[in-house]
Design a protein around this motif. Structure first.
Motif, short mmCIF file in Angstrom:
data_model
loop_
_atom_site.label_atom_id
_atom_site.label_comp_id
_atom_site.label_asym_id
_atom_site.label_seq_id
_atom_site.Cartn_x
_atom_site.Cartn_y
_atom_site.Cartn_z
N ASN A 45 11.80 12.29 -13.27
CA ASN A 45 12.84 13.29 -13.52
C ASN A 45 12.29 14.71 -13.59
N GLN A 46 10.98 14.85 -13.48
CA GLN A 46 10.43 16.18 -13.34
C GLN A 46 10.38 16.54 -11.86
N THR A 47 10.17 17.77 -11.54
CA THR A 47 10.12 18.20 -10.15
C THR A 47 8.95 17.50 -9.45
N PRO A 48 9.24 16.79 -8.36
CA PRO A 48 8.16 16.11 -7.64
C PRO A 48 7.05 17.08 -7.26
N LYS A 49 5.80 16.65 -7.50
CA LYS A 49 4.67 17.55 -7.28
C LYS A 49 3.63 16.99 -6.31
N ASN A 50 3.93 15.85 -5.71
CA ASN A 50 2.96 15.27 -4.78
C ASN A 50 3.18 15.83 -3.38
N LYS A 51 2.34 16.76 -2.99
CA LYS A 51 2.45 17.39 -1.68
C LYS A 51 2.06 16.43 -0.55
N LEU A 52 1.51 15.28 -0.93
CA LEU A 52 1.04 14.31 0.06
C LEU A 52 1.88 13.05 0.07
N TYR A 53 3.05 13.10 -0.55
CA TYR A 53 3.92 11.93 -0.63
C TYR A 53 4.30 11.46 0.78
N ALA A 54 4.09 10.15 1.04
CA ALA A 54 4.36 9.60 2.37
C ALA A 54 5.41 8.50 2.35
N GLY A 55 5.98 8.23 1.17
CA GLY A 55 6.96 7.15 1.06
C GLY A 55 6.36 5.93 0.41
N CYS A 56 7.24 4.99 0.07
CA CYS A 56 6.79 3.77 -0.61
C CYS A 56 7.49 2.54 -0.03
N GLY A 57 7.72 2.56 1.28
CA GLY A 57 8.49 1.49 1.91
C GLY A 57 7.75 0.19 2.12
N ALA A 58 6.43 0.19 1.93
CA ALA A 58 5.62 -1.03 2.12
C ALA A 58 5.83 -1.62 3.51
N ASP A 59 5.96 -0.76 4.51
CA ASP A 59 6.19 -1.21 5.88
C ASP A 59 5.31 -0.41 6.84
N GLN A 60 5.39 -0.76 8.13
CA GLN A 60 4.51 -0.12 9.11
C GLN A 60 4.83 1.37 9.28
N GLU B 103 -1.38 -0.59 -5.82
CA GLU B 103 -0.15 0.11 -5.42
C GLU B 103 -0.29 0.77 -4.05
N THR B 104 -1.42 1.41 -3.80
CA THR B 104 -1.59 2.09 -2.52
C THR B 104 -1.63 1.09 -1.38
N ALA B 105 -2.36 -0.01 -1.57
CA ALA B 105 -2.43 -1.03 -0.52
C ALA B 105 -1.06 -1.63 -0.24
N TYR B 106 -0.25 -1.82 -1.28
CA TYR B 106 1.06 -2.45 -1.10
C TYR B 106 2.09 -1.47 -0.55
N TYR B 107 2.33 -0.39 -1.28
CA TYR B 107 3.42 0.53 -0.93
C TYR B 107 3.08 1.42 0.27
N SER B 108 1.83 1.88 0.34
CA SER B 108 1.46 2.82 1.40
C SER B 108 0.97 2.14 2.67
N MET B 109 0.33 0.97 2.52
CA MET B 109 -0.38 0.37 3.66
C MET B 109 0.17 -0.99 4.08
N ALA B 110 1.35 -1.36 3.58
CA ALA B 110 1.98 -2.63 3.96
C ALA B 110 1.06 -3.83 3.75
N GLY B 111 0.18 -3.73 2.75
CA GLY B 111 -0.66 -4.86 2.37
C GLY B 111 -1.97 -4.98 3.10
N VAL B 112 -2.20 -4.16 4.13
CA VAL B 112 -3.44 -4.26 4.92
C VAL B 112 -4.16 -2.93 4.88
N SER B 113 -5.28 -2.89 4.17
CA SER B 113 -6.03 -1.65 4.04
C SER B 113 -7.51 -1.96 3.89
N GLY B 114 -8.34 -0.98 4.21
CA GLY B 114 -9.78 -1.17 4.06
C GLY B 114 -10.25 -1.14 2.63
N HIS B 115 -9.39 -0.66 1.71
CA HIS B 115 -9.84 -0.50 0.32
C HIS B 115 -9.38 -1.64 -0.59
#
Length: 702
Positions: free
Chosen positions: A342-357, A464-476
């Protein structure tokens, strides 16, 4: 007498001769007694050379160097790596070869029946050694009818093919680690589970033999509110249960893929990231004034990113922030911290959280936009972004998704059937996987900055990053596997291959396993490095200096000690427990001994060797563990300012657990000394808080 060698070529040959003489004469002849065996040392059978096989070595005698060597000996000798009790060679005899001599570890192979123009498989398991083995091919004679013109052709040569060692099953009683040390590991883990720890899985190999596999606990132990599930509703884990190995993915997926591509000459550590991923990698960089950053201008930041290499990223010295949280719009890019909703979003790098390609592609764009926090090379900052980048590098070079590439390159050749990203999308069910966090990524709603999953996570990557950002497949993060499968992956790193599959050049492995530099001896390239006792929490203080490995946030450890020829995979699901209400990041499972990865190798190393008083040393070590655990109980007062008075507190339960293991062992020992130590340990209990436990210990000591 002193020899001065001025010619560089002769210097190298002199070194080669010295090495050959060392290999030939410095070995202890430990197989002399085999001469009395009724069965021959070597079993030989005619066999075609396997198709599409890859070898540890492909040798051609005579003149294996392809020229006459003035140092002489190297032309007929070769040292290869193997393990005791296993191994074979393939030998192709040229059509014009009439006779030849072959030795393995100075034992003669009977070659009298080997016919020119045919190939043979020779079993060397009776005389194979752990480590270097010496092969000698000599006195190769052409058939009398053969023309001298063929003396240097393939028809007059003997070709020898050396496979890689593999893992073999054996029992603890036949292993180089005494079974009582393994029993103690099991007793501690099992006792912790009885006091609330969720589950664990362990596989250990030494000298090419799988000496131990075991599993303890349950796939899921608590409901989403943190209440223990009834015993009849719990499903026991097995050796086939798959674990979310979290950041161990960096080691067993992305790093191994990079090592493979470098071995294939498709990449180098000095390759610039922008040369693979394109100029957008640095040209799209935006300006973020990091609170604790270098303060570099946008132009300088772009120059830094343009020059980044695979080495910089793999070493975590590239300068990326630790966890940019591309999935969380409420993440504060400037402070690199979480903000309430509820605060002003501050992530300038926000890419979404769709967990898809689609989100995965946007996350790549966000990486390109990400400015560096500090100048590359100035320090090590462990960053998930680094290995997200390496995953994309692998995909760009191979033209395949990271999971598809690893499956084709590693998992299928090794026969790994329970290793995958995204298990639920690849034929597995939730019951195949150990559960992780009870309330998704929200800690029961206490983390208000991101409304993510709220059910128990099972069969999906926790990160969270692997799931939401990378659709479950990531190097990290994102890889699921079993300890047994992981052991096979680790075993390829001993010598570069497995059986008839080659994966890595040995010099590539050497470069990745070496310390980054003197000031970063606890870091290799993409691996933790023991160095001078720098990683005791991970590997124990007894691990050799060359030991490498990695940990995962969910409670996992992979480890390789090349000096001891020891590999282990220890997986737990310590996050599958309630969290402490006063601290949403403090999971109860983390208090238990089983949650500390270094305790397993510490006890295993205590079981190596032939010490005459192991039993007493182990009992005293366990006594020290009890005392240290109760010191940790007292240390809890520093967090709240008050002593721990609740017997249900996880640190107290963890102390009860190791105390009970010790008391059982002391009673079984039966000595006066053991009885005294048990009484001293029991005296650590608080009469008020631990009244019930005191009664339990009294009963155990009767």
């Amino acid at each position: 007498m002193m020899f001065i060698i001025k010619n560089e070529r002769k210097t190298k040959k002199f070194a080669a001769l010295a090495l050959s003489l060392t290999l030939l004469f410095a070995q202890t002849p430990i197989f002399a007694q085999k001469a009395q065996d009724k069965e021959p040392l070597f079993k030989i059978e005619e066999s075609a050379l396997p198709e599409d096989a890859q070898w540890q070595a492909e040798l051609s005698f005579p003149d294996r160097f392809g020229e006459v060597e003035d140092t002489l000996a190297p032309n007929s000798l070769y040292a290869f790596d193997f393990f005791e009790g296993q191994g074979y060679l393939f030998v192709q005899v040229g059509t014009d070869v009439a006779a030849f001599s072959l030795f393995v570890n100075q034992e003669r192979v009977d070659t009298s029946a080997l016919v020119g123009g045919r190939s043979y498989k020779i079993d060397i398991s009776k005389i194979a050694r752990n480590g270097k083995n010496i092969l000698q091919a000599a006195d190769i004679r052409a058939a009398a009818a053969a023309s001298r013109s063929v003396s240097n052709s393939n028809s007059a040569k003997v070709k020898i093919y050396v496979p890689y060692p593999v893992l073999q099953e054996t029992s603890p009683e036949q292993s180089a680690i005494d079974s009582d040390a393994l029993d103690l590991v099991s007793e501690i883990i099992q006792s912790d589970i009885e006091h609330g720890f969720p589950c664990a899985q362990l596989a250990v190999a030494k000298n090419g033999k799988v000496i131990y596999k075991n599993s303890w606990g349950f796939i899921n132990s608590y409901d989403t509110d943190g209440n223990p599930l009834p015993q009849n509703e719990r499903e026991k884990i097995t050796d086939d249960t798959m674990f979310d190995i979290a950041s161990c993915t960096k080691a067993l997926a992305a790093n191994m893929a990079i090592e493979f591509l470098i071995s294939q000459k498709k990449l180098s550590l000095d390759t610039k990231i922008a040369d693979v991923l394109g100029d957008d990698f640095y040209k799209k960089t935006i300006n973020i004034k990091y609170k604790n950053g270098s303060g570099a201008s946008l132009g300088q930041n772009k120059k830094w990113k343009a020059a980044l290499t695979v080495r910089d990223v793999a070493c975590h010295t590239a300068g990326f922030p630790a966890g940019p949280a591309y999935y969380n719009k409420n993440f504060n890019s400037t402070t690199q911290g979480r903000e309430k909703e509820n605060q002003t979003p501050k992530n300038k790098l926000y890419a979404g959280c769709g967990a898809d390609q689609e989100t995965r592609a946007k996350s790549f764009e966000a990486i390109c936009k990400t400015p560096l926090l500090y100048e590359p090379g100035k320090r090590v900052l462990y960053s998930d972004a680094d290995y997200m980048i390496l995953g994309f590098v692998v995909e760009q070079i191979t033209g395949e998704k990271l999971d598809d590439f690893c499956k084709k390159t590693f998992w299928e050749p090794l026969g790994l059937t329970r290793t995958t990203f995204n298990p639920l999308q690849n034929g597995f069910s939730k019951s195949d996987c150990a559960a992780t966090e009870l309330r998704g990524n929200t800690r029961g709603g206490t983390l208000l900055d991101f409304a993510g999953r709220s059910d128990t996570i099972q069969g999906e990557v926790h990160d969270e990053t692997a799931y939401y950002s990378m659709a479950g497949v990531s190097g990290h993060a994102g890889l699921f596997t079993t300890a047994s499968d992981a052991l096979k992956l680790l075993s390829t790193l001993f010598y570069g291959g497995y059986g008839q599959n080659k994966f890595f050049d040995k010099d590539v492995l050497d470069s990745f396993f070496s310390p980054q530099d003197r000031d970063r001896a606890n870091w290799a390239i993409g691996w933790y490095h023991q160095g001078d006792d720098r990683r005791s929490w991970n590997f124990s203080q007894s691990a050799s200096r060359a030991t490498v490995g990695h940990n995962g946030w969910t409670g996992t450890l992979v480890m390789l000690d090349p000096e001891e020829k020891l590999a282990l995979a220890y997986f737990t699901s310590k996050r599958n427990t309630p969290f402490r209400e006063e601290n949403a990041y403090e999971f109860e499972g983390s208090y238990f001994t089983a949650a500390a990865p270094g305790f397993v190798p510490a006890l295993l190393y205590e079981g190596i060797g032939n010490g005459s008083d192991k039993k007493n040393a182990r009992l005293l070590l366990l006594a020290d563990m009890v005392h240290d655990k109760f010191r940790l109980v007292e240390a809890e007062r520093l967090k709240s300012g008050e002593p721990v008075t609740d017997s249900a507190h996880p640190i107290v339960r963890a102390a009860y657990s190791v105390l009970e293991v010790f008391v059982r062992r002391a009673k079984a020992d039966g000595s006066d000394k053991a009885a005294r130590l048990a009484k001293e340990a029991a005296a650590l209990l608080d009469p008020t808080r631990d009244a019930d436990e005191i009664e339990k210990i009294k009963e155990m000591m009767k």
